[in-house]
Design a protein around this motif. Structure first.
Motif, short mmCIF file in Angstrom:
data_model
loop_
_atom_site.label_atom_id
_atom_site.label_comp_id
_atom_site.label_asym_id
_atom_site.label_seq_id
_atom_site.Cartn_x
_atom_site.Cartn_y
_atom_site.Cartn_z
N ARG A 1 59.97 57.87 -17.32
CA ARG A 1 60.56 59.06 -17.93
C ARG A 1 59.55 60.22 -17.92
N GLY A 2 60.07 61.40 -17.68
CA GLY A 2 59.20 62.59 -17.66
C GLY A 2 58.28 62.66 -16.47
N SER A 3 58.62 61.92 -15.40
CA SER A 3 57.75 61.90 -14.22
C SER A 3 57.71 63.27 -13.54
N ALA A 4 56.60 63.51 -12.88
CA ALA A 4 56.49 64.68 -12.01
C ALA A 4 57.05 64.31 -10.64
N VAL A 5 57.88 65.17 -10.09
CA VAL A 5 58.43 64.94 -8.75
C VAL A 5 57.95 66.06 -7.84
N ARG A 6 57.95 65.76 -6.53
CA ARG A 6 57.43 66.74 -5.58
C ARG A 6 58.37 66.89 -4.40
N VAL A 7 58.49 68.15 -3.94
CA VAL A 7 59.25 68.44 -2.72
C VAL A 7 58.38 69.30 -1.81
N ARG A 8 58.71 69.27 -0.52
CA ARG A 8 58.05 70.16 0.44
C ARG A 8 59.06 71.17 0.94
N VAL A 9 58.68 72.44 0.88
CA VAL A 9 59.55 73.54 1.29
C VAL A 9 58.94 74.22 2.51
N THR A 10 59.72 74.38 3.56
CA THR A 10 59.26 75.09 4.76
C THR A 10 60.25 76.19 5.10
N GLY A 11 59.73 77.25 5.74
CA GLY A 11 60.58 78.37 6.13
C GLY A 11 61.08 79.19 4.97
N PHE A 12 60.47 79.06 3.80
CA PHE A 12 60.92 79.74 2.58
C PHE A 12 59.75 79.76 1.62
N ARG A 13 59.49 80.92 0.99
CA ARG A 13 58.37 81.03 0.08
C ARG A 13 58.86 80.97 -1.37
N PRO A 14 58.69 79.81 -2.03
CA PRO A 14 59.10 79.70 -3.43
C PRO A 14 58.03 80.24 -4.37
N GLY A 15 58.44 80.64 -5.55
CA GLY A 15 57.52 81.16 -6.55
C GLY A 15 58.14 82.32 -7.29
N VAL A 16 57.31 83.01 -8.06
CA VAL A 16 57.80 84.13 -8.86
C VAL A 16 57.04 85.41 -8.58
N ASP A 17 56.12 85.40 -7.60
CA ASP A 17 55.36 86.62 -7.31
C ASP A 17 56.21 87.58 -6.49
N ALA A 18 55.61 88.71 -6.16
CA ALA A 18 56.37 89.77 -5.49
C ALA A 18 56.81 89.36 -4.09
N GLU A 19 56.07 88.45 -3.44
CA GLU A 19 56.41 88.06 -2.08
C GLU A 19 57.33 86.84 -2.04
N ALA A 20 57.64 86.27 -3.19
CA ALA A 20 58.47 85.06 -3.22
C ALA A 20 59.89 85.37 -2.79
N GLN A 21 60.51 84.40 -2.15
CA GLN A 21 61.90 84.52 -1.72
C GLN A 21 62.87 83.83 -2.69
N GLY A 22 62.33 83.12 -3.65
CA GLY A 22 63.18 82.41 -4.59
C GLY A 22 62.42 81.25 -5.20
N ARG A 23 63.16 80.28 -5.71
CA ARG A 23 62.53 79.16 -6.38
C ARG A 23 63.19 77.85 -5.97
N VAL A 24 62.56 76.74 -6.39
CA VAL A 24 63.11 75.41 -6.17
C VAL A 24 63.81 74.97 -7.44
N ARG A 25 65.02 74.49 -7.31
CA ARG A 25 65.80 74.00 -8.44
C ARG A 25 66.10 72.52 -8.23
N VAL A 26 65.85 71.69 -9.24
CA VAL A 26 66.25 70.29 -9.20
C VAL A 26 67.30 70.06 -10.26
#
Length: 868
Positions: free
Chosen positions: A778-803
Motif C-alpha cells: 500500500r502507498g507504493s511509488a510507481v514509475r512510468v517512462r514518457v517519451t515524445g512529451f515533456r511532463p511537468g509544471v514548468d513553462a516548457e512542460a506540455q502537460g502532466r502524467v495522470r494515473v
C-alpha cells in the motif's frame, strides 16, 4: 555481451575502420603506396633513413618509407634517381597527401591532357563507340503536356555487361519531331527534348551509340482542360509510370469532402473544383498526398507523384568484397567494409539505416571483438580469411530482362517487385594492434569519430557497381501488423573491389551558421559528398564531420589540423565505375543528439545542398567550399490537432507551422505503424495560417493515426524546404504541382536547403510495476517512462502524467505527477494512495495537457496489480 556494452561496439568498429589515422595506436603492415619502392632500409628513428627530408621511419615495421612536405618532394627531380618513386612517374604524377607521396587521381575529363578521358581516377584513351552493345534511357517513361521539357540520360554497356561511359558519340533523335522535338545538339550522355503535341504512349525519344540503341516512351496529354474543374495526372515517383485507380478527392475550406474521381489507365482524371480547395490523392499501395489550398480557378492542370509504401515489400543485394591475396603480411590485419545502395529522393530522408541498413548481431570472435552489433551493410574480417557478405536494402524502381527470373520487366515494374540501384562500398585495412581502447568510452559518437578521422587518412577506398538489379518480395509480418524486412534474404549478389578507387581528394567545406533547437545550437555538423546517378539516386563518395561543443555556438568546432571554426574537413573519391560525368553534390548537414539528454525531444536535422564541378585537392583547407544557401530554422513551432474537435487553439485536424525562415515549401509527413505515409504540402503562408487535413475517402485508412487498437496518433515529421530552379527562382507547391512546371518528382534535385524535425509521437510505458498482476504494498511509488512529451509544471512542460486507479477498496482516485522529471530518461514517479487495496486493481497511466484534459486521441497504458 551485456546490454550496457552493446552501444560501444559500433564506435570500436568505426575507430577500427579508421585505425590507421591519428588517435589510433601505430603499428602493423606496410600500407604505403603500391608498386616498386626504393631499397629497404631498416630504421629505429627518422635519422636512420637515407634522407630524413625524403623518408620517415615506419616504426611499426622498422623500415624507411618515402615521405614529403610538398608535391615537389615526390618528383624524381627532387628525389634523384636512387630514391625516385616509380609509381609517381605517371601522367598525373603524385600529390603530397598526409606527408606521403600518393598517386594523383583525376576527377573529370578536364584533368586529362589531349583527348584522354578520366575513368576510375586515371587518364585513359576514350573507349571506342564500337564497344557499345546495349543502352537504357532514363527516364524511360514520361507523361507530360505540350510545352514541357524533359532531360534524358543514357546508360551504356559493352558486350560483357560492363558500364561504358560515352564521350560525345551518342546520337539522340526525336522519332516524331511533330510531337517531340530536340532542344540543343548534345551528343553526350544527356539531351533535352520538348513535348509539342498530344499523343498516346509510344517510343518518341531514341539514343544510339555503336551497335546499341534504346528508346523512351512518351505520353503527351491534351493541352485542353474542361472548365470548372482540374485535371490531375498521377505518376509513380521512382519509375515515371502513370498510376491508375488513384482516388482523387477535393476538400473544402473546412476539410469536408466535395467531389472525387478515379484515375484511368493513363493516370489522369478530371475532377470538379473551384476556388480555394485541397486536392488529395489516395492509393492503398502508395503514400497519400494532399496539396493544401490550391487555387483551382488559376491552376487547373496538375501533376502529382506518389511513392510506394516503403515496408510493403523488401529487397536488395548481397555484397561480396573481392580482395587480392596478401603476400606474407607482417602482422594480423583487420579488413573492414561498409556498403549500401544509392538512395533516391529528398536528403531529409537520409538516415544511417537508409545508407547502411538495420543493425544485426554478428560473431567476429576471430577478430578479437566477440559478438558485435553492426549495420547489415558493415562487415569486418581477418585478412586471409573469407570476407563475410554484407547486405544492402533498396526500394522499388525499374529493371530489365537481364535480372534473373524476370520474364516481363514492365509487369514487374508496375507491380513494384524489381529495381536497379548503384551498390557502393567504402573499405579499409587495419592492423589488429591499432585497435584503441579509448574508442570504447561511453557516449562516443561513431559517426563523428569517422567524420573526424577519415579526412586525414590516405588508406580508404571507394568501389561501386553502377547497375545493381534486384527483386523485392512482400515483407514478412506485414499482415500481422509487425513488418520484418530483416527476415528477407537477398538472392542477388554483387561484388565490390576491396581496393577500388582511393579517396584521393581532401578539402574543406565552410558550414553555414548552425540553427538552434530548443534554444541550443545543433551540436553536430557533417558533409556527405556524393555523385548523382540519374534514375538511381545519390551515391556516397566521401564524408567529414565536426562537433559543436567547445563552445556551443553558431560555428562548428575548429578542426585540430585546419584550425578554423565553422570549417569541416572532407575526403572523397572521384566518380568511378561508370558514374563518370554525372554531377557531384555536397550535402552539408547539421543535427543534434538532444534526444539522448531529453526523452521528450525530437530529432532535428538541417541540410544545405551545393553542386560541385569537381572535388579539389586542398588538404590544408586553404580554399574552403562555401554553399550558396543558409540553414533553415528547425520547424519546432509546428503543431497538429489529431482530434476532430477543437483543442489548444487549433481546429479539429488543423495543422500549423510557423517560423519557417526563407522556405518556399512546407512538407508534413504522417507515418503509421506499417510505415505507410500521408504527406501534406503547403505554402509557408498557408501553413502559418493553418490548414485542415481532410478525412480520407471511405475505404481508405486514416494514416494520421498509428493503426493500433488504441487509435493513437501516428509518427509526425515536419519539414521546411527552400526549392528553386537553376536561376534561383523560388518554387512553392503551386509551381511544383503545375503540369507546366518542374514536377514533384524533381524536388530532390531542386531543393537547396531543408530542415526537418522528427517529432515522433507521445508515448507512456510502465517501469514499475514491471509485470501484469504484480503485488504491490500500500502507498507504493510507481514509475512510468514518457517519451515524445515533456511532463511537468514548468513553462516548457506540455502537460502532466495522470494515473487513474480502478477497482479494489479505496482505490477510485486520480494521482497526478507534479514532481521533478528526469529529462534524459523521461521517468516520472507517482505514489499510490495509502488506503487503496484489493486484487485486480487497474492502474491507468495517461498523459494530460496543461489544462488537465486527457490528450486526444488518448495516450495511455494499463497495468493490473494486487495490493493486499
Amino acid at each position: 555481451m551485456s546490454p550496457s556494452s552493446r552501444p560501444l561496439v559500433l564506435p570500436v568498429f568505426v575507430c577500427a575502420l579508421v585505425g590507421t589515422l591519428a588517435g589510433c595506436a601505430p603499428g602493423g603492415e606496410d600500407l604505403s603506396i603500391p608498386g616498386p619502392k626504393p631499397p629497404s632500409v631498416t630504421c629505429a628513428v627518422d635519422q636512420d633513413c637515407p634522407d630524413p627530408a625524403l623518408f620517415f621511419c615506419n616504426t611499426a615495421i622498422s623500415l624507411c618509407e618515402p615521405s614529403c612536405r610538398t608535391r615537389r618532394d615526390c618528383d624524381a627531380s627532387r628525389r634523384g634517381e636512387a630514391f625516385a618513386i616509380p609509381a609517381c612517374a605517371t601522367e598525373l604524377g603524385c600529390q603530397c597527401d598526409m606527408n606521403r607521396c600518393e598517386v594523383n587521381l583525376c576527377a573529370s575529363n578536364a584533368d586529362c591532357v589531349g583527348l584522354k578521358v578520366c575513368r576510375d581516377g586515371a587518364c585513359v584513351e576514350p573507349p571506342p563507340s564500337t564497344l557499345a552493345a546495349s543502352c537504357q534511357i532514363t527516364p524511360d517513361v514520361v507523361v507530360g503536356r505540350p510545352g514541357g521539357t524533359v532531360a534524358f540520360n543514357v546508360w551504356v554497356w559493352d558486350a560483357s555487361g560492363r558500364p561504358l561511359v560515352p564521350l560525345n558519340d551518342v546520337v539522340w533523335k526525336a522519332l516524331d519531331p511533330d510531337v517531340v522535338k530536340r532542344r540543343g545538339m548534345e551528343r553526350g550522355s544527356r539531351a533535352t527534348f520538348e513535348l509539342v503535341a498530344q499523343t498516346e504512349a509510344r517510343a518518341l525519344v531514341a539514343a544510339s551509340i555503336g551497335s546499341a540503341s534504346c528508346t523512351a516512351r512518351v505520353t503527351v496529354l491534351s493541352p485542353d482542360v474542361p472548365a470548372r474543374g482540374v485535371r490531375v495526372s498521377v505518376v509513380d515517383e521512382l519509375t515515371g509510370r502513370p498510376l491508375p485507380k488513384v482516388t482523387l478527392s477535393v476538400s473544402g475550406s473546412r476539410g469536408q469532402g466535395l467531389t472525387s474521381a478515379v484515375t484511368g489507365t493513363d493516370g489522369t482524371a478530371w475532377v470538379p473544383a473551384s476556388g480555394s480547395v485541397g486536392v488529395s490523392a489516395f492509393h492503398p499501395d502508395y503514400g497519400y498526398l494532399t496539396l493544401a489550398r490550391l487555387d483551382a480557378d488559376s491552376l487547373r492542370d496538375l501533376r502529382l507523384s506518389l511513392r510506394r509504401n516503403p515496408l510493403d515489400t523488401s529487397g536488395g543485394v548481397q555484397v561480396a568484397f573481392v580482395e587480392a591475396l596478401a603476400a606474407n603480411p607482417r602482422t594480423i590485419n583487420l579488413r573492414l567494409g561498409m556498403t549500401g545502395l544509392s538512395v533516391p529522393g529528398l536528403v531529409s530522408e537520409l538516415t544511417p539505416e537508409s545508407l547502411l541498413g538495420a543493425e544485426r548481431r554478428v560473431d567476429v570472435g576471430a577478430a578479437g571483438s566477440g559478438d558485435m552489433s553492426l549495420p547489415s551493410g558493415a562487415v569486418v574480417w581477418l585478412e586471409g580469411s573469407a570476407a563475410p557478405r554484407a547486405s544492402a536494402s533498396g526500394v522499388a524502381g525499374v529493371c530489365d530482362a537481364s535480372l534473373a527470373g524476370v520474364l516481363d520487366p514492365e509487369a514487374e515494374i508496375l507491380a513494384g517487385t524489381c529495381s536497379t540501384r548503384t551498390a557502393w562500398g567504402l573499405t579499409g585495412t587495419l592492423p589488429m594492434t591499432a585497435l584503441p581502447l579509448s574508442a570504447a568510452e561511453p557516449g562516443v559518437d561513431p559517426l563523428l569519430m569517422l567524420g573526424r578521422m577519415l579526412p586525414v587518412s590516405t588508406r580508404f577506398y571507394s568501389s561501386a557497381v553502377r547497375d545493381a538489379s534486384f527483386r523485392l518480395v512482400p515483407t514478412p509480418g506485414l499482415s500481422d501488423g509487425a513488418p520484418r524486412p530483416d527476415a528477407v534474404t537477398y538472392p542477388q549478389l554483387v561484388s565490390l573491389d576491396f581496393e577500388g578507387v582511393r579517396l584521393a581528394f581532401p578539402f574543406a567545406v565552410r558550414v553555414p551558421q548552425l540553427p538552434r533547437y530548443r534554444g541550443v545550437y545543433l551540436d553536430r555538423a557533417f558533409v556527405l559528398s556524393t555523385v548523382v546517378a540519374p534514375g538511381r539516386g545519390l551515391v556516397p563518395l566521401g564524408y567529414g564531420a565536426a562537433a559543436n561543443v567547445s563552445p556551443a555556438d553558431p560555428n562548428a568546432d575548429a578542426d585540430a589540423r585546419l584550425g578554423q571554426p565553422g570549417v569541416v574537413a572532407v575526403r572523397m573519391a572521384p566518380a568511378h565505375h561508370g558514374l563518370e560525368g554525372q554531377p557531384y553534390r555536397l550535402l552539408v548537414g547539421a543535427t543534434s543528439r538532444a534526444a539522448r539528454d531529453d526523452a521528450s525531444a525530437g530529432t532535428p536535422t538541417s541540410f544545405v545542398v551545393t553542386d560541385l564541378s569537381a572535388p579539389p585537392f586542398d588538404p590544408l583547407g586553404e580554399r574552403p567550399i562555401a554553399p550558396g544557401a543558409r540553414f533553415l530554422p528547425i520547424p519546432e513551432g509546428a503543431r497538429y490537432n489529431f482530434d476532430t474537435e477543437a483543442s489548444q487553439e487549433l481546429k479539429g485536424r488543423e495543422l500549423r507551422v510557423v517560423e519557417v525562415g526563407s522556405a518556399t515549401l512546407v512538407r508534413v509527413v504522417f507515418t503509421n505503424r506499417l510505415g505507410r505515409r500521408w504527406t501534406v504540402l503547403a505554402s509557408p503562408s498557408d501553413a502559418e495560417d493553418g490548414v485542415l487535413i481532410p478525412m480520407p475517402p471511405s475505404g481508405f485508412e486514416d494514416r494520421t493515426y498509428f493503426g493500433d487498437h488504441l487509435g493513437s496518433r501516428s509518427l509526425l515529421r515536419v519539414e521546411t524546404l527552400l526549392v528553386s530552379d537553376g536561376d534561383w527562382n523560388d518554387l512553392g507547391p503551386s509551381e511544383l504541382v503545375s503540369a507546366e512546371g518542374q514536377g514533384l518528382e524533381k524536388v530532390a534535385d531542386l531543393t537547396r536547403a531543408v530542415s526537418a524535425l522528427e517529432m515522433g509521437r507521445p508515448e507512456v510505458a510502465w517501469i514499475y510495476p514491471e509485470l501484469e498482476g504484480q503485488r504491490l504494498s500500500r502507498g507504493s511509488a510507481v514509475r512510468v517512462r514518457v517519451t515524445g512529451f515533456r511532463p511537468g509544471v514548468d513553462a516548457e512542460a506540455q502537460g502532466r502524467v495522470r494515473v487513474t486507479l480502478k477497482g479494489g477498496k479505496g482505490c477510485d482516485d486520480i494521482v497526478v505527477s507534479d514532481t521533478a522529471v528526469s529529462l534524459s530518461s523521461g521517468e516520472v514517479e507517482l505514489r499510490l494512495p495509502s488506503n487503496c487495496s484489493g486484487t485486480g486493481v487497474s492502474l491507468i497511466a495517461a498523459l494530460e495537457d496543461t489544462q488537465g484534459a486527457l490528450l486526444r486521441p488518448p495516450v495511455m497504458v494499463i497495468r493490473g496489480v494486487d495490493i493486499p
